[in-house]
Design a protein around this motif. Structure first.
Motif, PDB file in Angstrom:
ATOM      1  N   GLU A 158      53.354  30.532  25.937  1.00 60.61           N
ATOM      2  CA  GLU A 158      52.082  29.867  26.224  1.00 60.61           C
ATOM      3  C   GLU A 158      52.216  28.351  26.082  1.00 60.61           C
ATOM      4  N   GLN A 159      52.927  27.898  25.076  1.00 64.57           N
ATOM      5  CA  GLN A 159      53.085  26.460  24.847  1.00 64.57           C
ATOM      6  C   GLN A 159      53.824  25.780  25.992  1.00 64.57           C
ATOM      7  N   LYS A 160      54.771  26.479  26.602  1.00 61.89           N
ATOM      8  CA  LYS A 160      55.479  25.915  27.767  1.00 61.89           C
ATOM      9  C   LYS A 160      54.514  25.747  28.926  1.00 61.89           C
ATOM     10  N   GLY A 161      53.570  26.690  29.052  1.00 62.31           N
ATOM     11  CA  GLY A 161      52.493  26.569  30.028  1.00 62.31           C
ATOM     12  C   GLY A 161      52.914  26.662  31.481  1.00 62.31           C
ATOM     13  N   VAL A 162      54.152  26.985  31.754  1.00 58.56           N
ATOM     14  CA  VAL A 162      54.642  27.035  33.129  1.00 58.56           C
ATOM     15  C   VAL A 162      54.516  28.459  33.673  1.00 58.56           C
ATOM     16  N   GLY A 163      53.986  28.598  34.891  1.00 58.13           N
ATOM     17  CA  GLY A 163      53.927  29.906  35.539  1.00 58.13           C
ATOM     18  C   GLY A 163      52.837  30.827  35.038  1.00 58.13           C
ATOM     19  N   LEU A 164      51.872  30.297  34.316  1.00 64.60           N
ATOM     20  CA  LEU A 164      50.819  31.142  33.739  1.00 64.60           C
ATOM     21  C   LEU A 164      49.449  30.877  34.353  1.00 64.60           C
ATOM     22  N   GLU A 165      49.416  30.224  35.489  1.00 64.00           N
ATOM     23  CA  GLU A 165      48.145  29.806  36.074  1.00 64.00           C
ATOM     24  C   GLU A 165      47.167  30.967  36.287  1.00 64.00           C
ATOM     25  N   LYS A 166      47.667  32.140  36.692  1.00 58.25           N
ATOM     26  CA  LYS A 166      46.788  33.286  36.980  1.00 58.25           C
ATOM     27  C   LYS A 166      46.790  34.317  35.854  1.00 58.25           C
ATOM     28  N   THR A 167      47.400  33.958  34.728  1.00 59.07           N
ATOM     29  CA  THR A 167      47.601  34.913  33.644  1.00 59.07           C
ATOM     30  C   THR A 167      46.543  34.763  32.561  1.00 59.07           C
ATOM     31  N   LYS A 168      45.970  35.886  32.139  1.00 57.32           N
ATOM     32  CA  LYS A 168      45.035  35.890  31.021  1.00 57.32           C
ATOM     33  C   LYS A 168      45.844  35.947  29.724  1.00 57.32           C
ATOM     34  N   VAL A 169      45.375  35.275  28.681  1.00 56.05           N
ATOM     35  CA  VAL A 169      46.110  35.203  27.420  1.00 56.05           C
ATOM     36  C   VAL A 169      45.277  35.820  26.301  1.00 56.05           C
ATOM     37  N   PHE A 170      45.939  36.632  25.473  1.00 55.57           N
ATOM     38  CA  PHE A 170      45.287  37.344  24.370  1.00 55.57           C
ATOM     39  C   PHE A 170      46.138  37.216  23.114  1.00 55.57           C
ATOM     40  N   ASP A 171      45.492  37.342  21.956  1.00 58.89           N
ATOM     41  CA  ASP A 171      46.232  37.265  20.695  1.00 58.89           C
ATOM     42  C   ASP A 171      47.251  38.384  20.563  1.00 58.89           C
ATOM     43  N   ASP A 172      46.870  39.588  20.994  1.00 58.57           N
ATOM     44  CA  ASP A 172      47.776  40.731  20.881  1.00 58.57           C
ATOM     45  C   ASP A 172      47.325  41.825  21.851  1.00 58.57           C
ATOM     46  N   LEU A 173      48.058  42.917  21.850  1.00 60.08           N
ATOM     47  CA  LEU A 173      47.756  44.023  22.761  1.00 60.08           C
ATOM     48  C   LEU A 173      46.370  44.604  22.490  1.00 60.08           C
ATOM     49  N   ALA A 174      45.996  44.717  21.235  1.00 57.65           N
ATOM     50  CA  ALA A 174      44.676  45.272  20.900  1.00 57.65           C
ATOM     51  C   ALA A 174      43.556  44.421  21.486  1.00 57.65           C
ATOM     52  N   GLN A 175      43.690  43.094  21.438  1.00 56.55           N
ATOM     53  CA  GLN A 175      42.654  42.223  22.000  1.00 56.55           C
ATOM     54  C   GLN A 175      42.587  42.376  23.528  1.00 56.55           C
ATOM     55  N   PHE A 176      43.739  42.513  24.177  1.00 57.96           N
ATOM     56  CA  PHE A 176      43.765  42.755  25.626  1.00 57.96           C
ATOM     57  C   PHE A 176      43.033  44.055  25.957  1.00 57.96           C
ATOM     58  N   VAL A 177      43.343  45.120  25.225  1.00 55.80           N
ATOM     59  CA  VAL A 177      42.730  46.425  25.479  1.00 55.80           C
ATOM     60  C   VAL A 177      41.223  46.359  25.267  1.00 55.80           C
ATOM     61  N   GLU A 178      40.794  45.705  24.208  1.00 58.19           N
ATOM     62  CA  GLU A 178      39.366  45.544  23.928  1.00 58.19           C
ATOM     63  C   GLU A 178      38.686  44.859  25.118  1.00 58.19           C
ATOM     64  N   TRP A 179      39.290  43.786  25.617  1.00 59.08           N
ATOM     65  CA  TRP A 179      38.744  43.035  26.763  1.00 59.08           C
ATOM     66  C   TRP A 179      38.740  43.904  28.023  1.00 59.08           C
TER      67      TRP A 179
END
Length: 182
Positions: A158-179
């Motif tokens: 995430e800190q590099k920030g390259v190639g993530l323009e269309k990517t959603k970011v979550f703290d962990d797998l559980a947060q992704f699943v909740e969303w």
């Protein structure tokens, strides 16, 4: 019938379990994140199909063998099933980068294998969840929506920030699943 919209493909090391720069070489070293097994089970209980796509170059490097890898995967499957979940398929690449295989992420070979085994026409609309740019690139190559988790190598990615323009970011797998379920 299975639809690509209901498929979630997960990277393994750094998403489901703790990662190590020294490789996960034994069942003892394979330690799942506390919430990841529950998150996978929750996905399948709510109608999603879950598959795993994992680079495992430690095999080609001689750090462990395929029997050890299968033991780790059997343990993962049993933990998920004990919580009422299911993993439809685990694809792995045993090669090192110089082997010029078609399966090692960022190439989409493992994702295509999952698509074929599950009988899907395409992966467009499915999710690829990873902790590295190569996971995201593999997913995007076959039309997956992508999510980055901050576990494993995710914060550095995430800190590099390259190639993530269309990517959603979550703290962990559980947060992704909740969303995703909401």
């Amino acid at each position: 019938m299975l639809s690509a919209d209901n498929l979630v493909i997960l990277d393994r090391d750094g998403v489901i379990n703790h990662d190590s720069d020294n490789y996960i070489k034994s069942l003892d070293e394979w330690v799942p994140y506390p919430s990841s097994v529950t998150a996978i089970a929750r996905l399948t209980r709510t109608g999603y199909t879950v598959a795993v796509a994992t680079n495992q170059s430690g095999i080609a490097r001689g750090y462990y063998d395929e029997a050890t890898l299968h033991a780790m995967h059997e343990h993962l499957i049993s933990l998920v099933e004990a919580e009422g979940g299911h993993i439809a398929h685990i694809a792995y690449c045993p090669h090192v980068p110089n082997d010029n295989c078609q399966c090692r992420k960022p190439l989409p070979g493992m994702l295509i294998q999952i698509q074929q085994i599950l009988g899907l026409e395409s992966l467009t609309g499915s999710w690829m969840v990873g902790d590295s740019l190569r996971d995201i690139q593999a997913g995007e190559a076959v039309g997956c929506k992508t999510a980055l988790v901050r576990t494993g190598k995710g914060v550095k990615t995430e800190q590099k920030g390259v190639g993530l323009e269309k990517t959603k970011v979550f703290d962990d797998l559980a947060q992704f699943v909740e969303w995703l379920i909401k």
